[in-house]
Design a protein around this motif. Structure first.
Motif, mmCIF file in Angstrom:
data_model
loop_
_atom_site.group_PDB
_atom_site.id
_atom_site.type_symbol
_atom_site.label_atom_id
_atom_site.label_comp_id
_atom_site.label_asym_id
_atom_site.label_seq_id
_atom_site.Cartn_x
_atom_site.Cartn_y
_atom_site.Cartn_z
ATOM 1 N N ALA A 87 -8.907 6.103 4.660
ATOM 2 C CA ALA A 87 -8.099 4.884 5.032
ATOM 3 C C ALA A 87 -8.643 4.167 5.969
ATOM 4 O O ALA A 87 -8.621 3.128 5.749
ATOM 5 C CB ALA A 87 -6.717 5.892 5.668
ATOM 6 N N LEU A 88 -9.313 4.771 7.138
ATOM 7 C CA LEU A 88 -9.829 3.965 7.973
ATOM 8 C C LEU A 88 -10.824 2.892 7.628
ATOM 9 O O LEU A 88 -10.950 1.693 7.970
ATOM 10 C CB LEU A 88 -10.256 4.586 9.402
ATOM 11 C CG LEU A 88 -10.773 3.824 10.431
ATOM 12 C CD1 LEU A 88 -9.731 2.686 10.958
ATOM 13 C CD2 LEU A 88 -11.292 4.783 11.786
ATOM 14 N N VAL A 89 -11.903 3.441 6.789
ATOM 15 C CA VAL A 89 -12.967 2.597 6.333
ATOM 16 C C VAL A 89 -12.238 1.339 5.548
ATOM 17 O O VAL A 89 -12.965 0.500 5.197
ATOM 18 C CB VAL A 89 -13.949 3.628 5.552
ATOM 19 C CG1 VAL A 89 -13.463 4.291 4.381
ATOM 20 C CG2 VAL A 89 -15.324 2.521 5.427
ATOM 21 N N TRP A 90 -11.223 1.900 4.643
ATOM 22 C CA TRP A 90 -10.720 1.090 3.818
ATOM 23 C C TRP A 90 -10.103 -0.136 4.343
ATOM 24 O O TRP A 90 -10.231 -1.376 4.116
ATOM 25 C CB TRP A 90 -9.451 1.584 3.006
ATOM 26 C CG TRP A 90 -9.130 0.709 1.753
ATOM 27 C CD1 TRP A 90 -8.293 -0.112 1.655
ATOM 28 C CD2 TRP A 90 -9.393 0.780 0.284
ATOM 29 N NE1 TRP A 90 -8.040 -0.758 0.481
ATOM 30 C CE2 TRP A 90 -8.773 -0.118 -0.295
ATOM 31 C CE3 TRP A 90 -10.405 1.727 -0.442
ATOM 32 C CZ2 TRP A 90 -8.958 0.036 -1.839
ATOM 33 C CZ3 TRP A 90 -10.512 1.780 -1.572
ATOM 34 C CH2 TRP A 90 -9.709 0.648 -2.251
ATOM 35 N N TRP A 91 -9.266 0.147 5.682
ATOM 36 C CA TRP A 91 -8.810 -1.070 6.504
ATOM 37 C C TRP A 91 -9.813 -1.937 7.126
ATOM 38 O O TRP A 91 -9.472 -3.154 7.405
ATOM 39 C CB TRP A 91 -7.880 -0.298 7.297
ATOM 40 C CG TRP A 91 -6.462 -0.092 6.721
ATOM 41 C CD1 TRP A 91 -6.049 1.237 6.609
ATOM 42 C CD2 TRP A 91 -5.485 -1.073 6.022
ATOM 43 N NE1 TRP A 91 -4.748 0.959 5.881
ATOM 44 C CE2 TRP A 91 -4.432 -0.137 5.468
ATOM 45 C CE3 TRP A 91 -5.335 -2.355 5.994
ATOM 46 C CZ2 TRP A 91 -3.396 -0.866 4.789
ATOM 47 C CZ3 TRP A 91 -4.267 -3.125 5.396
ATOM 48 C CH2 TRP A 91 -3.364 -2.149 4.826
ATOM 49 N N ILE A 92 -10.825 -1.335 7.483
ATOM 50 C CA ILE A 92 -12.049 -2.030 7.814
ATOM 51 C C ILE A 92 -12.451 -3.144 7.036
ATOM 52 O O ILE A 92 -12.665 -4.300 7.371
ATOM 53 C CB ILE A 92 -13.125 -1.327 8.495
ATOM 54 C CG1 ILE A 92 -12.887 -0.542 9.510
ATOM 55 C CG2 ILE A 92 -14.585 -2.121 8.678
ATOM 56 C CD1 ILE A 92 -13.903 0.749 10.184
#
Length: 411
Positions: A382-387
């Protein structure tokens, strides 16, 4: 040697063949993510780092191979790239530790650089007339997408009856076979007389002093981040996060019965949609300002990625996202390379584009590596996607101030 007046010529055809095979192999690495990690009991980060290093080496090698092509010869650069690529694949096939894979990933990455866009687009660009250049670059870029269509399913099919080590060797043989096409690749004189009078140092200095070149360099970073992350991790992402494929559904009826198979097919769908998207981008690049087209592509990617992660991940949303993202996937390449050729001429187009491509591959390195790192730390992507969503929006904005008027070439 005169530039061909017809768009379809032997140089364009050979360029498409080389890019197709090179990118088919490159696009398949995400399929090996789970089999290799499972066999050796590695963390997701271990093989992800090898793919990330491969992308970084590709970025470092791109301007190097482009300079070799412009100084020594296009075909010699491609032969060196194919030999390096195949050696990296064969050595990786017999590697049993993460460190070995990570070391040989440098060879694979440099091999991709020698058989990839930086060298081939420059050759095709010089072999094209002014009115055909944007579309010719788009056709070669679309060939890379066709390679992506073939790569992941071919790897998945070969893995059904061969160990991954032998699949690597098969791919190495396919790369070496590219050398047989090179007698048909004879590029014409690369540029105008005025451009030929400029040294590489002069044109590089002119580009480095131009704020527009810096903006193109910065903007291409997010393209690499998004493409690197999705290519390396999307098959595993779909395998683990997508809802089940229902018995009796359309996907199930055509043989896609598992989320693992859907993950491989999703990479092919991205490549398939991008064939059309890239050709449209090439046509549009001849009719509209390239900076606005680039900003629109990045904005579209940002919106598609945000909506995909917000809503539940289902087989339908995976297919929809793959088609939408695919239509925007490599649309940046003919627009960016065409913009570089328009602003700074054809003589050192390969080197100038190669330097910008390094930014792309730094982004790709981070997308691939952070994907594995954050998965191991948090258990999801999730986090790497939002970055990726955030930097995509940033790239859309960065392209707007670019000056699209060509710098004067000294007499």
């Amino acid at each position: 040697m005169q530039q061909p007046t017809r768009m379809l010529n032997p140089i364009l055809i050979v360029g498409c063949i080389i890019i197709t095979v090179s990118f088919a192999v490159r696009a398949s690495f995400g399929v090996f993510q789970i089999p290799i990690a499972s066999e050796f009991g590695w963390l997701r980060t271990d093989f992800s780092l090898a793919i990330a290093i491969q992308n970084l080496a590709w970025g470092i090698g791109q301007p190097i191979f482009a300079a070799i092509a412009e100084k020594v010869g296009d075909r010699k650069a491609i032969i060196l790239g194919a030999l390096t690529y195949a050696a990296g694949m064969v050595l990786s096939a017999w590697s049993v530790t993460p460190l070995e894979h990570q070391v040989y990933a440098w060879l694979v990455g440099f091999g991709i650089a020698g058989t990839g866009f930086g060298v081939v687009l420059a050759v095709v660009g010089r072999a094209s007339s002014d009115e055909n250049r944007s579309m010719s670059l788009a056709v070669v870029t679309a060939a890379g997408s066709f390679g992506q269509v073939l790569g992941a399913p071919t790897a998945e099919w070969l893995l059904s009856f061969l160990p991954w080590q032998q699949v690597f060797v098969v791919f190495a043989a396919a790369i070496l076979a590219l050398v047989l096409t090179l007698p048909f690749m004879r590029a014409p004189q690369p540029a105008s007389k005025a451009e030929l009078q400029e040294s590489m140092g002069e044109i590089l200095g002119k580009a480095f002093r131009d704020p527009s070149y810096a903006l193109i360099f910065i903007g291409f970073f997010s393209c690499g981040y998004q493409l690197g992350f999705i290519t390396a991790h999307f098959p595993a992402f779909v395998t683990e996060m997508c809802g089940p494929i229902q018995v009796g559904s359309a996907l199930h009826s055509i043989g896609i019965t598992s989320t693992s198979a859907l993950g491989a097919v999703s990479i092919s769908l991205i490549g398939l949609a991008n064939i059309a998207g890239t050709l449209v981008a090439g046509w549009a690049g001849n009719h509209f300002p390239k900076k606005y087209l680039l900003a629109s592509v990045y904005a579209g990617r940002t919106l598609a990625a945000a909506l995909f992660i917000i809503f539940p991940i289902t087989p339908l949303s995976v297919i929809t996202f793959s088609l939408v993202m695919g239509s925007l996937w490599l649309a940046t390449v003919p627009l960016t390379s065409g913009l570089v050729a328009h602003l700074y001429g054809l003589r050192y187009m390969g080197t100038l584009y190669g330097i910008i491509f390094f930014s792309h591959q730094v982004g790709s390195f981070l997308g691939v590596w952070l994907g594995g790192r954050m998965y191991d730390q948090y258990g999801d992507y999730a986090l790497v996607w939002w970055i990726g969503v955030a930097i995509g929006a940033f790239s859309a904005i960065v392209h707007l101030p670019i000056r699209e008027n060509r710098l004067a070439v000294p007499a």
